[in-house]
Motif scaffolding. Structure first.
Motif, PDB file in Angstrom:
ATOM      1  N   UNK A 199      -3.574   8.057  15.971  1.00  0.00           N
ATOM      2  CA  UNK A 199      -4.598   7.669  14.977  1.00  0.00           C
ATOM      3  C   UNK A 199      -5.295   8.879  14.340  1.00  0.00           C
ATOM      4  N   UNK A 200      -5.427   9.965  15.078  1.00  0.00           N
ATOM      5  CA  UNK A 200      -6.131  11.138  14.550  1.00  0.00           C
ATOM      6  C   UNK A 200      -5.185  12.209  13.999  1.00  0.00           C
ATOM      7  N   UNK A 201      -3.925  11.858  13.807  1.00  0.00           N
ATOM      8  CA  UNK A 201      -2.939  12.841  13.342  1.00  0.00           C
ATOM      9  C   UNK A 201      -3.240  13.300  11.919  1.00  0.00           C
ATOM     10  N   UNK A 202      -2.995  14.571  11.693  1.00  0.00           N
ATOM     11  CA  UNK A 202      -3.129  15.141  10.357  1.00  0.00           C
ATOM     12  C   UNK A 202      -1.784  15.740   9.961  1.00  0.00           C
ATOM     13  N   UNK A 203      -1.373  15.473   8.746  1.00  0.00           N
ATOM     14  CA  UNK A 203      -0.106  15.980   8.232  1.00  0.00           C
ATOM     15  C   UNK A 203      -0.380  17.179   7.340  1.00  0.00           C
ATOM     16  N   UNK A 204       0.263  18.312   7.622  1.00  0.00           N
ATOM     17  CA  UNK A 204       0.075  19.478   6.752  1.00  0.00           C
ATOM     18  C   UNK A 204       0.588  19.186   5.343  1.00  0.00           C
ATOM     19  N   UNK A 205      -0.098  19.659   4.362  1.00  0.00           N
ATOM     20  CA  UNK A 205       0.317  19.491   2.967  1.00  0.00           C
ATOM     21  C   UNK A 205       1.455  20.448   2.639  1.00  0.00           C
ATOM     22  N   UNK A 206       2.247  20.071   1.662  1.00  0.00           N
ATOM     23  CA  UNK A 206       3.256  20.960   1.118  1.00  0.00           C
ATOM     24  C   UNK A 206       4.528  21.138   1.918  1.00  0.00           C
ATOM     25  N   UNK A 207       4.776  20.261   2.901  1.00  0.00           N
ATOM     26  CA  UNK A 207       6.024  20.386   3.669  1.00  0.00           C
ATOM     27  C   UNK A 207       7.199  19.957   2.800  1.00  0.00           C
ATOM     28  N   UNK A 208       8.213  20.797   2.678  1.00  0.00           N
ATOM     29  CA  UNK A 208       9.379  20.407   1.880  1.00  0.00           C
ATOM     30  C   UNK A 208      10.261  19.420   2.644  1.00  0.00           C
ATOM     31  N   UNK A 209      11.064  18.682   1.910  1.00  0.00           N
ATOM     32  CA  UNK A 209      12.041  17.794   2.536  1.00  0.00           C
ATOM     33  C   UNK A 209      12.956  18.658   3.392  1.00  0.00           C
TER      34      UNK A 209
ATOM     35  N   UNK B 216      14.064  13.199  -4.912  1.00  0.00           N
ATOM     36  CA  UNK B 216      12.933  12.718  -4.116  1.00  0.00           C
ATOM     37  C   UNK B 216      11.786  13.727  -4.164  1.00  0.00           C
ATOM     38  N   UNK B 217      12.093  14.988  -3.941  1.00  0.00           N
ATOM     39  CA  UNK B 217      11.058  16.026  -3.954  1.00  0.00           C
ATOM     40  C   UNK B 217      10.373  16.129  -5.308  1.00  0.00           C
ATOM     41  N   UNK B 218      11.144  16.011  -6.370  1.00  0.00           N
ATOM     42  CA  UNK B 218      10.568  16.124  -7.704  1.00  0.00           C
ATOM     43  C   UNK B 218       9.662  14.945  -8.051  1.00  0.00           C
ATOM     44  N   UNK B 219       9.887  13.798  -7.418  1.00  0.00           N
ATOM     45  CA  UNK B 219       9.117  12.596  -7.740  1.00  0.00           C
ATOM     46  C   UNK B 219       8.051  12.246  -6.700  1.00  0.00           C
ATOM     47  N   UNK B 220       7.870  13.086  -5.682  1.00  0.00           N
ATOM     48  CA  UNK B 220       6.950  12.733  -4.599  1.00  0.00           C
ATOM     49  C   UNK B 220       6.297  13.977  -4.005  1.00  0.00           C
ATOM     50  N   UNK B 221       5.624  13.778  -2.901  1.00  0.00           N
ATOM     51  CA  UNK B 221       4.986  14.876  -2.176  1.00  0.00           C
ATOM     52  C   UNK B 221       5.886  15.426  -1.077  1.00  0.00           C
ATOM     53  N   UNK B 222       7.183  15.295  -1.223  1.00  0.00           N
ATOM     54  CA  UNK B 222       8.124  15.863  -0.259  1.00  0.00           C
ATOM     55  C   UNK B 222       7.981  15.271   1.132  1.00  0.00           C
ATOM     56  N   UNK B 223       8.253  16.093   2.110  1.00  0.00           N
ATOM     57  CA  UNK B 223       8.228  15.661   3.510  1.00  0.00           C
ATOM     58  C   UNK B 223       6.810  15.278   3.935  1.00  0.00           C
ATOM     59  N   UNK B 224       5.824  16.004   3.440  1.00  0.00           N
ATOM     60  CA  UNK B 224       4.435  15.669   3.763  1.00  0.00           C
ATOM     61  C   UNK B 224       4.102  14.247   3.313  1.00  0.00           C
ATOM     62  N   UNK B 225       4.535  13.882   2.132  1.00  0.00           N
ATOM     63  CA  UNK B 225       4.285  12.532   1.626  1.00  0.00           C
ATOM     64  C   UNK B 225       4.931  11.465   2.480  1.00  0.00           C
TER      65      UNK B 225
ATOM     66  N   UNK C 219      15.755   2.570  -2.747  1.00  0.00           N
ATOM     67  CA  UNK C 219      16.218   3.679  -3.592  1.00  0.00           C
ATOM     68  C   UNK C 219      15.521   4.989  -3.196  1.00  0.00           C
ATOM     69  N   UNK C 220      14.221   4.936  -2.905  1.00  0.00           N
ATOM     70  CA  UNK C 220      13.487   6.140  -2.492  1.00  0.00           C
ATOM     71  C   UNK C 220      13.992   6.644  -1.140  1.00  0.00           C
ATOM     72  N   UNK C 221      14.230   5.726  -0.208  1.00  0.00           N
ATOM     73  CA  UNK C 221      14.755   6.108   1.104  1.00  0.00           C
ATOM     74  C   UNK C 221      16.126   6.752   0.951  1.00  0.00           C
ATOM     75  N   UNK C 222      16.976   6.160   0.127  1.00  0.00           N
ATOM     76  CA  UNK C 222      18.306   6.736  -0.121  1.00  0.00           C
ATOM     77  C   UNK C 222      18.184   8.124  -0.732  1.00  0.00           C
ATOM     78  N   UNK C 223      17.243   8.287  -1.657  1.00  0.00           N
ATOM     79  CA  UNK C 223      17.035   9.592  -2.272  1.00  0.00           C
ATOM     80  C   UNK C 223      16.547  10.633  -1.279  1.00  0.00           C
ATOM     81  N   UNK C 224      15.656  10.203  -0.391  1.00  0.00           N
ATOM     82  CA  UNK C 224      15.135  11.114   0.629  1.00  0.00           C
ATOM     83  C   UNK C 224      16.267  11.558   1.544  1.00  0.00           C
ATOM     84  N   UNK C 225      16.977  10.589   2.122  1.00  0.00           N
ATOM     85  CA  UNK C 225      18.074  10.940   3.025  1.00  0.00           C
ATOM     86  C   UNK C 225      19.159  11.728   2.308  1.00  0.00           C
ATOM     87  N   UNK C 226      19.458  11.359   1.071  1.00  0.00           N
ATOM     88  CA  UNK C 226      20.459  12.095   0.316  1.00  0.00           C
ATOM     89  C   UNK C 226      20.072  13.557   0.157  1.00  0.00           C
ATOM     90  N   UNK C 227      18.804  13.788  -0.175  1.00  0.00           N
ATOM     91  CA  UNK C 227      18.319  15.160  -0.334  1.00  0.00           C
ATOM     92  C   UNK C 227      18.395  15.920   0.986  1.00  0.00           C
TER      93      UNK C 227
END
Length: 149
Positions: free
Chosen positions: A130-140, A63-72, A47-55
């Motif tokens: 392994x050392x990758x860092x994801x920027x915070x706040x990326x929108x879907x 998805x964005x309202x219930x999670x950390x968006x693309x960063x998450x 359901x979350x995957x469907x919501x992400x792709x749907x958005x």
């Protein structure tokens, strides 16, 4: 006349639920892709995957309202040391799932779905070291008939 979003054209929430379920089944059957699922998934994964792709394709922003968006989403995949082959397999499962889910055979829709997933696979693979860092706040990300918007 305004063209509907790719989300609406594909069939809305039921279509993206079917796509996510079909993709999940295909990943579980793949001898390489099933490994990340060996530790289990959240009960609401499909359901979350469907919501992400749907958005992504113009659906509601649940998805964005219930999670950390693309960063998450990227954080879930970051630092796992994924191989290039994994991206190719993921894309192949996605393309097969489009048929399994019965999405419209329209060539423009199919090309747009494929273009998005090729882009998304590159995004995820870029975060796999392994050392990758994801920027915070990326929108879907948003994808339209014209591509990434």
């Amino acid at each position: 006349m305004t063209r509907p979003s790719m989300y609406e054209y594909a069939g809305g929430e039921p279509a993206f639920l079917a796509l996510a379920a079909a993709h999940h089944r295909r990943c579980l059957l793949d001898p390489v892709l099933n490994h990340p699922f060996s530790r289990g998934t959240r009960p609401d994964h499909v359901r979350r995957l469907a919501g992400y792709w749907g958005e992504v394709f113009g659906g509601p922003d649940r998805y964005s309202r219930a999670s950390d968006g693309h960063s998450g989403m990227l954080e879930l995949h970051a630092g796992n040391g994924m191989e290039e082959d994994l991206g190719e397999r993921f894309l192949a499962c996605f393309l097969g799932a489009i048929d399994d889910a019965g999405l419209p055979a329209d060539p423009e829709l199919r090309a747009g779905l494929r273009a998005y997933m090729e882009w998304a696979v590159r995004e995820v693979l870029a975060c796999s070291p392994r050392d990758a860092e994801v920027p915070a706040g990326l929108p879907v990300p948003r994808w339209s008939w014209q591509g990434h918007v």
